[in-house]
Enzyme design. Structure first.
Site, short mmCIF file in Angstrom:
data_model
loop_
_atom_site.label_atom_id
_atom_site.label_comp_id
_atom_site.label_asym_id
_atom_site.label_seq_id
_atom_site.Cartn_x
_atom_site.Cartn_y
_atom_site.Cartn_z
N HIS A 101 0.55 -1.21 0.02
CA HIS A 101 0.03 -0.14 -0.02
C HIS A 101 1.37 1.05 0.20
O HIS A 101 1.71 1.21 1.23
CB HIS A 101 -1.37 0.07 0.95
CG HIS A 101 -2.05 1.45 1.31
ND1 HIS A 101 -2.34 1.37 2.47
CD2 HIS A 101 -2.39 1.69 0.43
CE1 HIS A 101 -3.03 2.59 1.87
NE2 HIS A 101 -3.53 2.80 0.72
N ASP A 113 8.06 5.75 -21.08
CA ASP A 113 8.22 5.76 -22.38
C ASP A 113 9.93 5.15 -22.23
O ASP A 113 10.24 4.92 -21.06
CB ASP A 113 8.24 6.87 -22.83
CG ASP A 113 8.71 7.58 -22.76
OD1 ASP A 113 9.49 7.84 -21.89
OD2 ASP A 113 8.00 8.96 -23.10
N HIS A 146 5.93 18.21 -16.02
CA HIS A 146 7.52 16.52 -17.04
C HIS A 146 8.39 16.56 -15.45
O HIS A 146 8.86 15.84 -14.56
CB HIS A 146 7.32 16.51 -18.20
CG HIS A 146 8.53 15.64 -18.08
ND1 HIS A 146 7.67 13.90 -17.93
CD2 HIS A 146 9.79 15.45 -19.10
CE1 HIS A 146 9.03 13.22 -19.00
NE2 HIS A 146 9.53 14.23 -19.16
N TYR A 204 5.63 11.66 -23.46
CA TYR A 204 5.20 11.78 -22.14
C TYR A 204 4.01 10.45 -21.78
O TYR A 204 2.91 10.73 -21.33
CB TYR A 204 4.39 13.09 -22.28
CG TYR A 204 5.37 14.48 -22.46
CD1 TYR A 204 5.75 14.67 -21.47
CD2 TYR A 204 5.12 15.40 -23.27
CE1 TYR A 204 7.27 15.98 -21.26
CE2 TYR A 204 6.34 16.13 -23.48
CZ TYR A 204 7.17 16.70 -23.08
OH TYR A 204 8.19 18.28 -22.75
N ALA A 205 4.49 9.38 -22.54
CA ALA A 205 3.55 7.91 -22.40
C ALA A 205 4.33 7.89 -21.14
O ALA A 205 5.12 5.89 -21.17
CB ALA A 205 3.96 7.37 -23.64
N ASN A 206 3.77 8.50 -19.93
CA ASN A 206 4.37 7.68 -18.35
C ASN A 206 3.20 8.34 -17.03
O ASN A 206 3.18 9.77 -17.80
CB ASN A 206 5.90 8.79 -18.07
CG ASN A 206 6.85 9.06 -19.13
OD1 ASN A 206 7.33 7.88 -19.62
ND2 ASN A 206 7.26 9.85 -19.86
#
Length: 129
Positions: A20, A28, A96, A118-120
């Site tokens: 938890h 990316d 970012h 930005y595929a994060n």
């Protein structure tokens, strides 16, 4: 051998150790990864596996109570932004540079083969009860 679910033994083991509040960065291929967090690199070639494939697979295995992405995703990568909005209507957007600054605090980094900006997303683990 496992018949279904995540077959990558490194990723399956890392997910089993999460608790938890632990952080997971799904990123990316171009995201700088600092020393510290455990890294499972799934990148095979540019675009494979995709950010969407990896995220969908992880969400089958994890309970997520928080998600953070770069605000730049909206303009630079609308497809990834739509995917995150679909999964996380409560998605928190930050610059970012803040996502990069939070990366050393995560417990696990899962690197995809995604080759679009930005595929994060930073995920915060929840509990199933």
């Amino acid at each position: 051998m496992k018949k279904s679910g995540i077959l990558n033994r490194h990723l399956a083991g890392a997910l089993a150790e999460l608790g938890h509040g632990d952080g997971v960065l799904v990123c990316d291929a171009g995201m700088p990864i600092p020393p510290g967090p455990r890294v499972v690199d799934l990148a095979f070639r540019a675009g494979t596996p995709s950010f969407a494939e990896v995220l969908d697979g992880l969400l089958d295995e994890l309970v997520v109570e928080g998600a953070t992405a770069a605000e730049e995703i909206r303009e630079a990568n609308p497809e990834a932004a739509a995917l995150l909005d679909h999964h996380f209507p409560w998605l928190e957007l930050v610059p970012h540079d803040e996502v990069k600054a939070l990366t050393p605090e995560t417990r696990l980094v899962v690197r995809t083969g995604e080759a679009r900006p930005y595929a994060n997303v930073l995920l915060r683990c929840g509990v199933f009860f």
